[in-house]
Design a protein around this motif. Structure first.
Motif, PDB file in Angstrom:
ATOM      1  N   LYS A 164      39.595  26.048 -29.129  1.00 54.07           N
ATOM      2  CA  LYS A 164      38.298  26.115 -29.800  1.00 54.07           C
ATOM      3  C   LYS A 164      37.183  25.809 -28.800  1.00 54.07           C
ATOM      4  O   LYS A 164      37.281  24.848 -28.033  1.00 54.07           O
ATOM      5  CB  LYS A 164      38.298  25.068 -30.915  1.00 54.07           C
ATOM      6  N   GLY A 165      36.152  26.626 -28.826  1.00 52.55           N
ATOM      7  CA  GLY A 165      35.009  26.393 -27.938  1.00 52.55           C
ATOM      8  C   GLY A 165      33.750  26.135 -28.732  1.00 52.55           C
ATOM      9  O   GLY A 165      33.795  25.640 -29.852  1.00 52.55           O
ATOM     10  N   GLU A 166      32.633  26.484 -28.128  1.00 52.95           N
ATOM     11  CA  GLU A 166      31.330  26.319 -28.781  1.00 52.95           C
ATOM     12  C   GLU A 166      30.804  27.695 -29.155  1.00 52.95           C
ATOM     13  O   GLU A 166      31.253  28.690 -28.614  1.00 52.95           O
ATOM     14  CB  GLU A 166      30.337  25.690 -27.792  1.00 52.95           C
ATOM     15  N   GLY A 167      29.843  27.735 -30.040  1.00 55.08           N
ATOM     16  CA  GLY A 167      29.181  29.020 -30.301  1.00 55.08           C
ATOM     17  C   GLY A 167      29.114  29.365 -31.763  1.00 55.08           C
ATOM     18  O   GLY A 167      29.880  28.851 -32.578  1.00 55.08           O
ATOM     19  N   LYS A 168      28.163  30.203 -32.086  1.00 58.36           N
ATOM     20  CA  LYS A 168      27.945  30.657 -33.459  1.00 58.36           C
ATOM     21  C   LYS A 168      27.826  32.168 -33.427  1.00 58.36           C
ATOM     22  O   LYS A 168      27.058  32.707 -32.617  1.00 58.36           O
ATOM     23  CB  LYS A 168      26.602  30.094 -33.966  1.00 58.36           C
ATOM     24  N   ALA A 169      28.567  32.825 -34.291  1.00 59.36           N
ATOM     25  CA  ALA A 169      28.440  34.286 -34.346  1.00 59.36           C
ATOM     26  C   ALA A 169      27.281  34.653 -35.278  1.00 59.36           C
ATOM     27  O   ALA A 169      27.048  33.960 -36.264  1.00 59.36           O
ATOM     28  CB  ALA A 169      29.741  34.890 -34.864  1.00 59.36           C
ATOM     29  N   SER A 170      26.591  35.738 -34.954  1.00 59.34           N
ATOM     30  CA  SER A 170      25.566  36.223 -35.878  1.00 59.34           C
ATOM     31  C   SER A 170      26.259  37.050 -36.967  1.00 59.34           C
ATOM     32  O   SER A 170      27.366  37.555 -36.764  1.00 59.34           O
ATOM     33  CB  SER A 170      24.545  37.088 -35.129  1.00 59.34           C
ATOM     34  N   ILE A 171      25.621  37.136 -38.126  1.00 60.28           N
ATOM     35  CA  ILE A 171      26.247  37.871 -39.236  1.00 60.28           C
ATOM     36  C   ILE A 171      25.396  39.088 -39.586  1.00 60.28           C
ATOM     37  O   ILE A 171      24.179  38.975 -39.770  1.00 60.28           O
ATOM     38  CB  ILE A 171      26.395  36.967 -40.489  1.00 60.28           C
ATOM     39  N   GLU A 172      26.050  40.235 -39.658  1.00 57.19           N
ATOM     40  CA  GLU A 172      25.358  41.459 -40.087  1.00 57.19           C
ATOM     41  C   GLU A 172      26.130  42.071 -41.237  1.00 57.19           C
ATOM     42  O   GLU A 172      27.362  42.018 -41.255  1.00 57.19           O
ATOM     43  CB  GLU A 172      25.329  42.499 -38.949  1.00 57.19           C
ATOM     44  N   LYS A 173      25.378  42.661 -42.178  1.00 62.07           N
ATOM     45  CA  LYS A 173      26.050  43.348 -43.285  1.00 62.07           C
ATOM     46  C   LYS A 173      26.453  44.737 -42.792  1.00 62.07           C
ATOM     47  O   LYS A 173      25.670  45.414 -42.136  1.00 62.07           O
ATOM     48  CB  LYS A 173      25.085  43.438 -44.463  1.00 62.07           C
ATOM     49  N   LEU A 174      27.681  45.106 -43.083  1.00 65.71           N
ATOM     50  CA  LEU A 174      28.149  46.451 -42.716  1.00 65.71           C
ATOM     51  C   LEU A 174      28.124  47.325 -43.967  1.00 65.71           C
ATOM     52  O   LEU A 174      28.753  46.987 -44.973  1.00 65.71           O
ATOM     53  CB  LEU A 174      29.573  46.374 -42.150  1.00 65.71           C
ATOM     54  N   ASP A 175      27.367  48.410 -43.909  1.00 61.76           N
ATOM     55  CA  ASP A 175      27.313  49.338 -45.054  1.00 61.76           C
ATOM     56  C   ASP A 175      28.433  50.359 -44.925  1.00 61.76           C
ATOM     57  O   ASP A 175      28.530  51.041 -43.899  1.00 61.76           O
ATOM     58  CB  ASP A 175      25.954  50.052 -45.091  1.00 61.76           C
ATOM     59  N   VAL A 176      29.234  50.430 -45.970  1.00 65.62           N
ATOM     60  CA  VAL A 176      30.378  51.351 -45.945  1.00 65.62           C
ATOM     61  C   VAL A 176      30.306  52.235 -47.183  1.00 65.62           C
ATOM     62  O   VAL A 176      30.086  51.729 -48.287  1.00 65.62           O
ATOM     63  CB  VAL A 176      31.718  50.568 -45.946  1.00 65.62           C
ATOM     64  N   ASN A 177      30.491  53.523 -47.008  1.00 65.97           N
ATOM     65  CA  ASN A 177      30.523  54.459 -48.142  1.00 65.97           C
ATOM     66  C   ASN A 177      31.961  54.590 -48.643  1.00 65.97           C
ATOM     67  O   ASN A 177      32.717  55.413 -48.145  1.00 65.97           O
ATOM     68  CB  ASN A 177      30.028  55.845 -47.709  1.00 65.97           C
ATOM     69  N   PHE A 178      32.308  53.755 -49.590  1.00 63.84           N
ATOM     70  CA  PHE A 178      33.653  53.841 -50.147  1.00 63.84           C
ATOM     71  C   PHE A 178      33.711  54.959 -51.187  1.00 63.84           C
ATOM     72  O   PHE A 178      32.723  55.209 -51.892  1.00 63.84           O
ATOM     73  CB  PHE A 178      34.047  52.519 -50.830  1.00 63.84           C
ATOM     74  N   SER A 179      34.880  55.570 -51.304  1.00 64.36           N
ATOM     75  CA  SER A 179      35.082  56.533 -52.395  1.00 64.36           C
ATOM     76  C   SER A 179      35.950  55.851 -53.456  1.00 64.36           C
ATOM     77  O   SER A 179      36.560  54.810 -53.191  1.00 64.36           O
ATOM     78  CB  SER A 179      35.789  57.783 -51.878  1.00 64.36           C
ATOM     79  N   ASP A 180      36.031  56.434 -54.656  1.00 70.66           N
ATOM     80  CA  ASP A 180      36.885  55.859 -55.704  1.00 70.66           C
ATOM     81  C   ASP A 180      38.339  55.798 -55.218  1.00 70.66           C
ATOM     82  O   ASP A 180      39.091  54.891 -55.539  1.00 70.66           O
ATOM     83  CB  ASP A 180      36.815  56.718 -56.979  1.00 70.66           C
ATOM     84  N   ASN A 181      38.688  56.797 -54.427  1.00 72.49           N
ATOM     85  CA  ASN A 181      40.043  56.891 -53.905  1.00 72.49           C
ATOM     86  C   ASN A 181      40.411  55.661 -53.047  1.00 72.49           C
ATOM     87  O   ASN A 181      41.558  55.237 -53.001  1.00 72.49           O
ATOM     88  CB  ASN A 181      40.145  58.176 -53.062  1.00 72.49           C
ATOM     89  N   ASP A 182      39.395  55.077 -52.396  1.00 67.73           N
ATOM     90  CA  ASP A 182      39.646  53.896 -51.556  1.00 67.73           C
ATOM     91  C   ASP A 182      40.181  52.727 -52.382  1.00 67.73           C
ATOM     92  O   ASP A 182      40.856  51.845 -51.866  1.00 67.73           O
ATOM     93  CB  ASP A 182      38.359  53.469 -50.837  1.00 67.73           C
ATOM     94  N   PHE A 183      39.805  52.720 -53.661  1.00 71.30           N
ATOM     95  CA  PHE A 183      40.268  51.632 -54.536  1.00 71.30           C
ATOM     96  C   PHE A 183      41.222  52.179 -55.597  1.00 71.30           C
ATOM     97  O   PHE A 183      41.280  51.688 -56.715  1.00 71.30           O
ATOM     98  CB  PHE A 183      39.061  50.925 -55.181  1.00 71.30           C
ATOM     99  N   GLY A 184      41.951  53.223 -55.216  1.00 70.31           N
ATOM    100  CA  GLY A 184      42.861  53.897 -56.152  1.00 70.31           C
ATOM    101  C   GLY A 184      44.029  53.024 -56.580  1.00 70.31           C
ATOM    102  O   GLY A 184      44.674  53.283 -57.588  1.00 70.31           O
ATOM    103  N   ILE A 185      44.320  51.990 -55.794  1.00 69.77           N
ATOM    104  CA  ILE A 185      45.416  51.091 -56.169  1.00 69.77           C
ATOM    105  C   ILE A 185      44.807  49.873 -56.857  1.00 69.77           C
ATOM    106  O   ILE A 185      43.866  49.270 -56.340  1.00 69.77           O
ATOM    107  CB  ILE A 185      46.208  50.638 -54.922  1.00 69.77           C
TER     108      ILE A 185
END
Ligand SMILES: Cc1cc2nc3c(=O)[nH]c(=O)nc-3n(C[C@H](O)[C@H](O)[C@H](O)COP(=O)(O)OP(=O)(O)OC[C@H]3O[C@@H](n4cnc5c(N)ncnc54)[C@H](O)[C@@H]3O)c2cc1C
Length: 325
Positions: A164-185
């Protein structure tokens, strides 16, 4: 261009094995002069995500869609492909677990990438991009050179030391175009094992085989596990006979463990069993047959009747702990 790494989490916390994956990605990023983007799918507190900076992540790309808190292989694939395109990533890292096994081949197929499934080493960049992995149920190692432009790697958990070291990651929202098929299960129900140390992440494992004679004798094995703070495991015939639940079965057709210490009690050491445990850092075998094959893979061995040895060992551990409080 960054190295991207899929980070897994449960109940609001990042899994330790994912920290290993982030650190692994960091090592490659440093050697190839780039940075690490950690992909967090689902909802997670910000400070957990920021803390990935302590393991080298430069930024976190988060898709805060609660459906992704459970594995949806197609949706995970879509999210990773989106992240890879956005970051112009050539190296994609996941864990060699149920998630990585479901997602990595899909991502590799879509990106026409070479895939090393089950990496045991950092890539040797002097020789190309050569990674060590186990083959033939752990009987041999292959050194695989990934020559494709895009590379996908899944890592065997509990293989790489965490720093473990030092540091903070920045956070960005990732926009994803999901289709209905992506959640077919549809995930209808999730049954999590409660109150036990999860076997896959355990640093100490006490495991029993047919030599324990029957489920009525498992109490003495559990006593030792409890005293050590260890998870319990078993051989396949033990699970097949319903002496123990199937999630405890380790080996070629069961789970794989790589703990610091694996204590095998009344297990013969068949190749199919060893396939799931031979990455353990230390192996102790207790078996009444001095010719049992498991002794060849052991660091320490006790020849004796498990029903007599186990209670004595538990007592010795108890005393040792009392004297070293
Ligand atoms: C395709 C395939 C896949 C398989 N996958 C797996 C797998 O994933 N995992 C797995 O475990 N097996 C697997 N097997 C089965 C494997 O080949 C062995 O049969 C199995 O591991 C043996 O289990 P065991 O050691 O508990 O039992 P046994 O082979 O019966 O061995 C019992 C051991 O206990 C010792 N013993 C007996 N009494 C005592 C006592 N009182 N005290 C101390 N020691 C005692 C004996 O000396 C012996 O060594 C697979 C087999 C096949 C064909």
């Amino acid at each position: 261009m960054s190295v991207i790494v899929l980070v897994e989490h449960t109940e609001g916390s990042i899994k330790k094995k994912s920290l290993e994956a982030v650190q692994y990605a960091t090592s490659i990023a440093q050697k190839t002069g780039t940075t690490v983007s950690a992909i967090v799918l689902g909802t997670l507190p910000n400070d957990e995500m920021e803390n990935l900076g302590q393991y080298g992540a430069h930024k976190v790309l988060n898709v805060p869609d609660a459906r992704l808190n459970e594995l949806h292989p197609r949706a995970y694939t879509t999210a990773l492909l989106t992240a890879a395109q956005q970051e112009a990533s050539k190296i994609i890292i996941m864990l060699h677990d149920i998630n990585g096994r479901a997602v990595a081949p899909r991502v590799a197929g879509k990106l026409k990438a070479g895939l090393v499934a089950g990496a045991l080493s950092y890539p040797d960049l002097d020789k190309g991009f050569v990674i060590k992995k186990a083959v033939f149920s752990g009987k041999a190692f292959a050194h695989v050179n990934i020559t494709s432009d895009v590379k996908v790697i899944t890592l065997i958990p509990n293989t790489f030391q965490l720093n473990k070291g030092e540091g903070k990651a920045s956070i960005e929202k990732l926009d994803v175009n999901f289709s209905d098929n992506d959640f077919g299960i549809t995930v209808k129900e999730v049954n999590k094992i409660k109150g036990e140390i999860p076997l896959a992440d355990a640093q100490l494992v006490v495991s029993g085989g047919r030599g324990l004679k029957g489920p009525e004798n498992w109490g003495i094995l559990e006593d030792l596990a409890k005293e050590l703070g260890a998870a319990t495991a078993c051989s396949r015939p033990v699970a097949d006979a319903h002496w123990r639940p199937h999630h405890e079965h380790v080996g070629q057709t069961g789970g794989t463990v790589r703990p610091d210490l694996y204590i095998a009690v009344g297990i013969s050491g068949a190749i199919q069993h060893l396939a799931g445990v031979n990455g353990s850092k230390n192996i102790v075998v207790i078996n009444k047959d001095p010719e049992a094959p498991f002794f060849k893979a052991a660091n320490y061995g006790v020849v004796g009747d498990a029903l007599e040895v186990l209670p004595k060992l538990t007592e010795a551990v108890k005393k040792f702990r009392q004297n070293h409080k």
